[in-house]
Design a protein around this motif. Structure first.
Motif, mmCIF file in Angstrom:
data_model
loop_
_atom_site.group_PDB
_atom_site.id
_atom_site.type_symbol
_atom_site.label_atom_id
_atom_site.label_comp_id
_atom_site.label_asym_id
_atom_site.label_seq_id
_atom_site.Cartn_x
_atom_site.Cartn_y
_atom_site.Cartn_z
ATOM 1 N N ILE A 18 43.602 -32.671 -65.868
ATOM 2 C CA ILE A 18 42.398 -32.686 -65.268
ATOM 3 C C ILE A 18 41.693 -34.146 -65.432
ATOM 4 O O ILE A 18 41.135 -34.755 -64.435
ATOM 5 C CB ILE A 18 41.259 -31.577 -65.601
ATOM 6 C CG1 ILE A 18 41.837 -30.313 -65.225
ATOM 7 C CG2 ILE A 18 39.793 -31.852 -65.119
ATOM 8 C CD1 ILE A 18 41.155 -29.167 -65.785
ATOM 9 N N ILE A 19 41.544 -34.581 -66.783
ATOM 10 C CA ILE A 19 41.242 -35.970 -66.737
ATOM 11 C C ILE A 19 41.850 -36.976 -66.165
ATOM 12 O O ILE A 19 41.657 -37.940 -65.563
ATOM 13 C CB ILE A 19 41.136 -36.224 -68.460
ATOM 14 C CG1 ILE A 19 40.051 -35.202 -69.088
ATOM 15 C CG2 ILE A 19 40.821 -37.746 -68.626
ATOM 16 C CD1 ILE A 19 38.873 -35.355 -68.713
ATOM 17 N N ASP A 20 43.444 -37.078 -66.196
ATOM 18 C CA ASP A 20 44.259 -37.818 -65.352
ATOM 19 C C ASP A 20 43.948 -37.874 -63.950
ATOM 20 O O ASP A 20 43.712 -38.923 -63.403
ATOM 21 C CB ASP A 20 45.683 -37.289 -65.604
ATOM 22 C CG ASP A 20 45.952 -37.768 -67.090
ATOM 23 O OD1 ASP A 20 45.537 -38.414 -67.720
ATOM 24 O OD2 ASP A 20 47.141 -37.190 -67.824
ATOM 25 N N ASN A 56 32.238 -34.659 -74.873
ATOM 26 C CA ASN A 56 31.632 -35.715 -74.495
ATOM 27 C C ASN A 56 32.499 -36.390 -73.260
ATOM 28 O O ASN A 56 32.099 -37.840 -73.234
ATOM 29 C CB ASN A 56 31.269 -36.738 -75.764
ATOM 30 C CG ASN A 56 30.318 -36.379 -76.483
ATOM 31 O OD1 ASN A 56 29.240 -35.698 -76.214
ATOM 32 N ND2 ASN A 56 30.404 -36.567 -77.793
ATOM 33 N N LYS A 57 33.260 -35.914 -72.611
ATOM 34 C CA LYS A 57 33.689 -36.494 -71.500
ATOM 35 C C LYS A 57 32.737 -36.520 -70.222
ATOM 36 O O LYS A 57 31.863 -35.509 -70.238
ATOM 37 C CB LYS A 57 34.939 -35.481 -70.896
ATOM 38 C CG LYS A 57 36.036 -35.334 -71.927
ATOM 39 C CD LYS A 57 36.750 -37.008 -71.861
ATOM 40 C CE LYS A 57 37.835 -36.677 -73.080
ATOM 41 N NZ LYS A 57 38.397 -37.841 -73.440
ATOM 42 N N SER A 58 32.608 -37.581 -69.836
ATOM 43 C CA SER A 58 31.413 -37.885 -68.802
ATOM 44 C C SER A 58 31.925 -37.372 -67.427
ATOM 45 O O SER A 58 32.014 -37.904 -66.392
ATOM 46 C CB SER A 58 31.070 -39.390 -68.729
ATOM 47 O OG SER A 58 30.755 -39.485 -69.998
ATOM 48 N N ILE A 59 31.981 -36.097 -67.446
ATOM 49 C CA ILE A 59 32.299 -35.224 -66.083
ATOM 50 C C ILE A 59 31.086 -34.951 -65.487
ATOM 51 O O ILE A 59 30.298 -33.964 -65.913
ATOM 52 C CB ILE A 59 33.366 -33.927 -66.107
ATOM 53 C CG1 ILE A 59 34.497 -34.739 -66.884
ATOM 54 C CG2 ILE A 59 33.586 -33.299 -65.052
ATOM 55 C CD1 ILE A 59 35.477 -33.529 -67.204
ATOM 56 N N TYR A 66 33.801 -32.578 -58.621
ATOM 57 C CA TYR A 66 33.717 -33.056 -60.105
ATOM 58 C C TYR A 66 34.054 -34.735 -59.813
ATOM 59 O O TYR A 66 35.051 -34.738 -59.342
ATOM 60 C CB TYR A 66 34.597 -32.365 -61.203
ATOM 61 C CG TYR A 66 34.467 -30.965 -61.185
ATOM 62 C CD1 TYR A 66 33.292 -30.800 -61.885
ATOM 63 C CD2 TYR A 66 35.375 -29.841 -60.719
ATOM 64 C CE1 TYR A 66 32.978 -29.195 -62.185
ATOM 65 C CE2 TYR A 66 34.858 -28.504 -60.955
ATOM 66 C CZ TYR A 66 33.730 -28.319 -61.722
ATOM 67 O OH TYR A 66 33.398 -27.029 -61.760
ATOM 68 N N ILE A 67 33.482 -35.381 -60.980
ATOM 69 C CA ILE A 67 33.633 -36.831 -60.847
ATOM 70 C C ILE A 67 33.878 -37.223 -62.415
ATOM 71 O O ILE A 67 32.590 -36.641 -63.013
ATOM 72 C CB ILE A 67 32.487 -37.557 -60.261
ATOM 73 C CG1 ILE A 67 32.439 -37.379 -58.790
ATOM 74 C CG2 ILE A 67 32.660 -38.897 -60.353
ATOM 75 C CD1 ILE A 67 31.235 -37.885 -58.015
ATOM 76 N N GLU A 72 30.529 -47.150 -69.389
ATOM 77 C CA GLU A 72 31.039 -48.119 -70.007
ATOM 78 C C GLU A 72 30.573 -49.239 -69.093
ATOM 79 O O GLU A 72 30.833 -50.663 -69.195
ATOM 80 C CB GLU A 72 32.703 -48.165 -70.480
ATOM 81 C CG GLU A 72 32.650 -47.197 -71.451
ATOM 82 C CD GLU A 72 34.297 -46.863 -71.542
ATOM 83 O OE1 GLU A 72 35.070 -47.845 -71.134
ATOM 84 O OE2 GLU A 72 34.504 -45.948 -72.312
ATOM 85 N N SER A 73 30.443 -49.150 -67.811
ATOM 86 C CA SER A 73 30.178 -50.139 -66.664
ATOM 87 C C SER A 73 29.101 -50.935 -67.225
ATOM 88 O O SER A 73 28.205 -50.508 -67.794
ATOM 89 C CB SER A 73 30.179 -49.459 -65.329
ATOM 90 O OG SER A 73 28.757 -48.875 -65.326
#
Length: 178
Positions: A18-20, A56-59, A66-67, A72-73
């Motif tokens: 999913i993260i990929d 803490n995944k920024s989903i 989902y995005i 970090e930008s």
């Protein structure tokens, strides 16, 4: 298959996938699309997203799907407290996106429920058109109507100057609440 510590190896592998998937996409993906891609139910996807968010995944969960959002930008953020009619929604959002802004969310302060935040992720006129079409098709009212039109938007832009221009134009149109 469960490991000795109780974790589901297939679940761990699926969540990595999913993260990929989210990392390689430049647009939102729906839970239904993810469930088809990974051959599991939509409910499993919802559970996986909840587990990923817990670590803490920024989903973000938006009206388009989902995005994966990276904080970090080097982009700048500002919240604007605004009010307008339903007919002025497009103009307000166009002021923001036409000046290099991205509307991350809408936030209201409800007397009973407290703060309610909904991720929007509107970055273009096409996004605005899709958002307004969904509002029309759903035959529902915008969240701002719960608070007599008053709401906040968190806006992201490349520079502070972009945010200043957005603020100036929103103020000139009378949308900013002082």
């Amino acid at each position: 298959m469960l490991r000795e510590d109780g974790y589901n190896m297939e679940g761990d592998s699926r969540r990595k996938k999913i993260i990929d998937i989210l990392t390689t996409r430049d647009r939102a993906i729906t839970g239904n699309d993810l469930s088809e891609m990974l051959n599991v139910s939509r409910q499993i996807i919802v559970q996986d997203i909840a587990l990923l968010r817990a670590v803490n995944k920024s989903i973000l969960s938006t009206n388009k799907g989902y995005i994966l959002y990276s904080d970090e930008s080097k982009r700048f953020k500002r919240s604007y407290y605004v009010t307008h009619t339903d007919e002025q929604i497009a103009e307000e959002l166009e002021i923001i996106v036409d000046n290099n802004g991205k509307v991350l969310d809408v936030v209201i302060e409800h007397d009973i429920y407290g703060q309610i935040t909904v991720d929007l992720i509107i970055a273009s006129r096409r996004d605005i058109k899709e958002f307004l079409q969904k509002l029309k098709d759903s035959k529902t009212k915008p969240l701002k109507n719960l608070t007599d039109g008053r709401h906040y938007h968190t806006v992201e832009a490349d520079t502070e100057n972009d945010l200043d221009i957005i603020e100036k134009e929103l103020n000139e149109k009378g949308y900013l609440v002082n």
